[in-house]
Design an enzyme around this catalytic site. Structure first.
Site, short mmCIF file in Angstrom:
data_model
loop_
_atom_site.label_atom_id
_atom_site.label_comp_id
_atom_site.label_asym_id
_atom_site.label_seq_id
_atom_site.Cartn_x
_atom_site.Cartn_y
_atom_site.Cartn_z
N CYS A 60 33.42 7.88 17.23
CA CYS A 60 32.54 7.52 17.69
C CYS A 60 32.56 6.85 19.32
O CYS A 60 31.99 6.49 20.19
CB CYS A 60 31.41 6.19 16.70
SG CYS A 60 31.37 6.68 15.55
N HIS A 82 27.57 -1.61 20.61
CA HIS A 82 27.61 -0.59 19.41
C HIS A 82 26.88 -0.58 18.55
O HIS A 82 25.48 0.67 18.50
CB HIS A 82 29.07 -0.41 19.01
CG HIS A 82 29.57 1.05 18.45
ND1 HIS A 82 29.24 1.74 19.12
CD2 HIS A 82 29.91 0.63 16.42
CE1 HIS A 82 29.97 2.82 18.36
NE2 HIS A 82 29.97 2.39 16.85
N GLU A 124 30.90 -6.90 15.51
CA GLU A 124 30.32 -7.10 16.76
C GLU A 124 29.55 -8.02 16.63
O GLU A 124 30.36 -8.74 18.53
CB GLU A 124 29.68 -6.23 17.33
CG GLU A 124 28.95 -5.94 18.22
CD GLU A 124 28.38 -4.23 18.94
OE1 GLU A 124 27.26 -3.34 18.39
OE2 GLU A 124 28.65 -3.72 20.40
N PHE A 139 35.64 5.43 13.84
CA PHE A 139 35.82 4.73 12.94
C PHE A 139 37.64 5.19 12.80
O PHE A 139 37.18 6.66 13.47
CB PHE A 139 35.01 6.66 11.73
CG PHE A 139 34.93 6.05 10.55
CD1 PHE A 139 35.04 4.99 9.48
CD2 PHE A 139 33.32 6.61 10.80
CE1 PHE A 139 33.50 4.63 8.85
CE2 PHE A 139 32.30 6.78 9.60
CZ PHE A 139 32.98 5.55 8.69
#
Lengths: 431, 429
Positions: free
Chosen positions: B180, B320, B331, B416
């Site tokens: 990602c 994100h 985050e 990931f």
């Protein structure tokens, strides 16, 4: 131009492929002219038109990990295991214990990686409950209800290309930059190029840079047989890979993992590291016409960055795929850069020993030349018996030849047009 | 002084529209691009919805679109978005500029596996009672059943090669695939290639679709996807307490990165400057991010340092914000770690609440959103924000767009496997 006084040197080599499981056994094979292309043994290849490869018959990932780390192997496809093993060997060779010797935030990982095929047995039960009598048709309702749930929960993670760099970062606490380049046969050369920039721009002091690939499984081999120009010399594997030879009939696949320790020069000197060589130039390009012009531009850019002339080069470590068209345009490109050099600069094509390692190939082949510089002897290319008159290159064959200059050029390209080149310099007195 | 890199063209094919303008305006309206999965019959999968591209026809963008008939949608989306970005920058014509100084760096995903053939072949060669697969049979039948070009088009370097060939971009050609984080990492490293002088221009971004049986299977097995099949448009709810996973999206985002003086000399429209880039790894676990946000915080800090900006300069963060329990908590923590009290004064929103997760392509589309925010002065909201999570206590621009002048914006992408990327863009001075 971003000026940087930082220099990036190679201080460790971990290499596993068909001719050896560490750099000393690989060197022994190279210096004795012993290639590793054989009939495929790790699975039943009898249903395939091509049944030969540069295979590692006895690779065991467990041998490279501490006992408590071994359960992680379940989550690693074979190429990832090869990468992890090569990283271990590179760290040992660099005499680095990362958790003791390195600042984790200044320690990066950069890999060349590719598509990994699923182990068919892991999806076989799911496929079986979902299949219909009609060939090529699977019932998605049954797959969703009964197939999907019988696959291992972490199945997908075992095959993601970035998992080489990921597992290595976890095993060795590398918290610095971490990238995975997926550009087929130039992937690991581009990974090395990028890592070189990262070290020079002060983004890391120490990096594990490498590549790994294995297409030697049923699904990948079917795919490669369908779309790659493979050699069909099943009856004579040792002579199948014939770079720049008149009688070449295609490439031979191989498998392996290679990791290089790339380090800031001052960092290496402070810890008294053995320095194999320095990366002094990198270049990349795209050859939209597959004419060899991309090879010319990548090499020229790398030579310019290294501030050397073509005549300063000891040898050219070629892509030498042994496919009919690509050897032709590669040779023309090499001639355009080096054709005027006198005496002629020899070409070395390591795929004749190990086959094409794909995303892991560039660094595996580059490592062969680093070892050649280190040992002062350039090995001969195998199976170059009848030079193709259409390929204007002088391929070194036979017994090793003494290394005469301090630089070599590694070049690679994909059949789709991506090109990369790296210039490596032996550092006298520190090699 | 180092070479400076600016953005002079953008293109996007997204679930909220197939132009940059539609992408942005639909985000400002708080629209969701999520609906039932159309690409295959997913009605018996744990997750039956995703954010698809609508009304896409490659022939509208390029002549001879049948060249890409065997390519995956990832390549087709990429070609269209690249065409838009090049046209936007005035660089579409092959005689524009030195094409050998014009490279490509994508974070593009794999093509789409021939699921039906693969599973059918495996089943045919498999004896479930004995649990034995006859490999030779699989190989023999596979050689006849698979289509060579469809197979080769799945390879990970093909998209970047198609773009370079189609638009004659002969400079350095890279593709990275760090889950990602991929297209953000591509943009960061492409910026570095220009800074280093390896190129003057780079086409950079990403393209991906995992809305196919293997993709949904893989993510469902990891329990990473939302299974809110009752209300698909409410499934992606970043930072909301009732979030239960991400929603798959698909698409492409492409940017033209250009050395500042090169752009000025040719009189290009300069949308923004790439001011900062940070790249770190969690080095923690394959499946989870570091619980303290160690890698994410270090990444934001590195990008800030690279930009030379102070904390007060950042006017907007495009998160994100995946809508998974772990990501949104970690985050938030990482942003607070770096920005301290200032964190509460910076609006943070997640485009994924509307677009879903474009996986490798996500970062590029989100960076384009940041550029549009700076130009138009309106922040896209985080939609479906209904139940505050005490651990997610920043200003997420809940549900409605908001006017705000922003000079510098920050975008996070986390992959990931632990790759963290932060990009900072600013309006040209």
């Amino acid at each position: 131009m971003a000026a940087s006084s930082r220099r990036a040197v190679l201080t460790g080599i971990g290499v596993l492929n068909a001719i050896g499981l560490d750099h000393s056994s690989v060197w022994t094979s190279l210096s004795q002219g012993r290639g590793g292309i054989r009939p495929i043994q790790t699975f039943d290849a009898s249903g395939l038109p091509v049944r030969i490869a540069g295979e590692i018959p006895s690779f065991d990932g467990k041998a490279y990990l501490e006992k408590e780390q071994r359960k992680g192997l379940r989550m690693m496809a074979r190429p990832i295991q090869l990468a992890v093993a090569a990283a271990q060997k590179a760290l040992e060779d660099a005499r680095i214990n990362p958790k003791k010797d390195l600042d984790p935030t200044r320690f990066g990982v950069e890999f060349g990686s590719g598509l990994m095929a699923t182990d068919l047995t892991e999806i076989a039960d799911a496929a079986s409950v979902s299949a219909t009598p009609q060939p090529g048709v699977v019932d998605l309702h049954r797959w969703g209800e009964k197939g999907l749930p019988v696959i291992q929960p972490l199945w997908m993670l075992k095959y993601l290309p970035n998992m080489m760099a990921c597992h290595i970062s976890i095993l060795h606490d590398a918290q610095g930059p971490n990238n995975t380049i997926t550009e087929s046969d130039v992937a690991s050369l581009l990974a090395l190029s990028e890592a070189y920039h990262i070290v020079r721009r002060n983004g890391a002091d120490f990096m594990l840079v490498g590549g790994a690939e294995s297409k030697l499984n049923p699904l990948s081999m079917v795919r490669q047989c369908l779309f790659e120009p493979l050699s069909h010399r099943n009856d004579d594997p040792a002579h199948a890979c014939r770079p720049f030879d008149r009688d070449r009939d295609g490439l031979v696949l191989g498998e392996g993992g290679t990791v290089l320790a790339l380090e800031d020069l001052e960092h290496a000197r402070r810890r008294g590291a053995r320095i194999y060589a320095e990366v002094t130039g990198v270049g990349a390009s795209f050859d939209s016409g597959r004419s060899g012009q991309g090879v010319v531009r990548a090499i020229s850019a790398a030579l310019r960055m290294a501030q050397i002339a073509p005549s300063d080069v000891d040898h050219i470590n070629a892509h030498g795929l042994a496919s009919i068209p690509s050897d032709l345009y590669e040779a023309r490109g090499l001639y355009e850069v080096f054709g005027k050099c006198q005496p002629t600069i020899p070409v070395f094509a390591p795929k004749s020993y190990i086959g094409n390692l794909g995303a892991g190939g560039g660094v595996a082949e580059l490592a062969a030349s680093v070892l050649a510089m280190h040992h002062g002897q350039l090995p001969g290319t195998l199976n170059h018996e009848h030079p193709d008159p259409e390929c204007p290159v002088t391929v070194h064959t036979g017994a090793p030849r003494p290394v005469q200059r301090d630089h070599f050029v590694k070049v690679g390209f994909t059949q789709n047009g991506q090109c990369a080149a790296v210039v490596i310099k032996r550092i006298p007195g520190e090699g | 002084m180092r070479r400076r890199v600016v953005i002079t063209g953008m293109g996007a094919i997204t679930p909220l529209g197939n132009t940059v303008k539609e992408l942005y305006e639909n985000q400002l309206q708080g629209r969701s691009g999520v609906g039932a999965i159309q690409a295959f019959d997913a009605t018996r999968f744990p997750t039956k919805f995703a954010a698809h591209i609508k009304d896409f026809d490659l022939a509208r963008y390029v002549p001879a679109a049948e060249r890409w008939k065997y390519s995956g949608v990832n390549t087709r989306f990429a070609v269209a978005a690249a065409q838009q970005a090049l046209a936007d920058a005035g660089l579409l014509s092959h005689d524009r500029g030195d094409r050998t100084r014009f490279g490509v760096y994508l974070g593009s995903g794999e093509g789409i596996q021939d699921f039906q053939n693969l599973m059918s072949l495996v089943a045919h060669a498999y004896d479930p009672q004995a649990r034995k697969l006859t490999v030779a049979q699989f190989c023999r039948e596979g050689m006849n059943a698979f289509h060579a070009e469809c197979e080769s088009e799945q390879e990970l370097h093909t998209t970047a090669a198609h773009i370079a060939t189609a638009f004659q971009l002969e400079g350095p050609n890279y593709n990275c695939l760090t889950a990602c984080a991929a297209s953000s990492q591509a943009i960061g490293e492409a910026t570095e290639l220009i800074r280093e002088g390896e190129a003057d221009l780079m086409l950079s971004g990403g393209s991906h679709s995992m809305i196919h049986p293997m993709g949904v299977t893989g993510f469902n097995l990891l329990t990473a996807l939302s299974t809110n099949n009752e209300e698909p448009q409410k499934a992606s709810r970043p930072f909301d307490q009732r979030r239960d996973g991400f929603v798959l999206g698909e698409g492409a985002g492409m940017l033209i990165l250009e050395e500042l003086e090169h752009a000025r000399r040719r009189g290009a429209t300069i949308y923004a400057e790439v001011e900062g880039y940070g790249t770190t790894a969690d080095a923690f676990r394959v499946t989870d991010s570091h619980p303290d946000g160690r890698g994410a915080a270090a990444c934001i800090r590195d990008a800030m340092k690279d930009s030379g900006l102070s904390l007060e300069d950042i006017g907007y963060i495009n998160a994100h914000g995946t809508s998974t329990q772990v990501n949104d908590r970690v985050e938030t923590l990482a942003i607070k770690k770096i920005f301290g009290e200032q964190a509460y004064r910076i609006p943070v929103s997640s485009s994924k609440s509307m677009l879903g997760h474009l996986i490798a392509a996500a970062g590029a589309v989100e960076l384009i959103t940041c550029v549009m925010v700076m130009h138009h002065g309106v922040l896209p909201p985080t939609i479906n924000y209904e139940y505050p999570d005490p651990e997610c206590d920043l200003d997420y621009v809940p549900n409605v767009a908001r006017e705000k002048r922003v000079r510098h914006a920050l975008s996070n992408s986390f992959g990931f496997g632990g790759q963290n990327i932060t990009l900072i863009v600013g309006l040209p001075a």
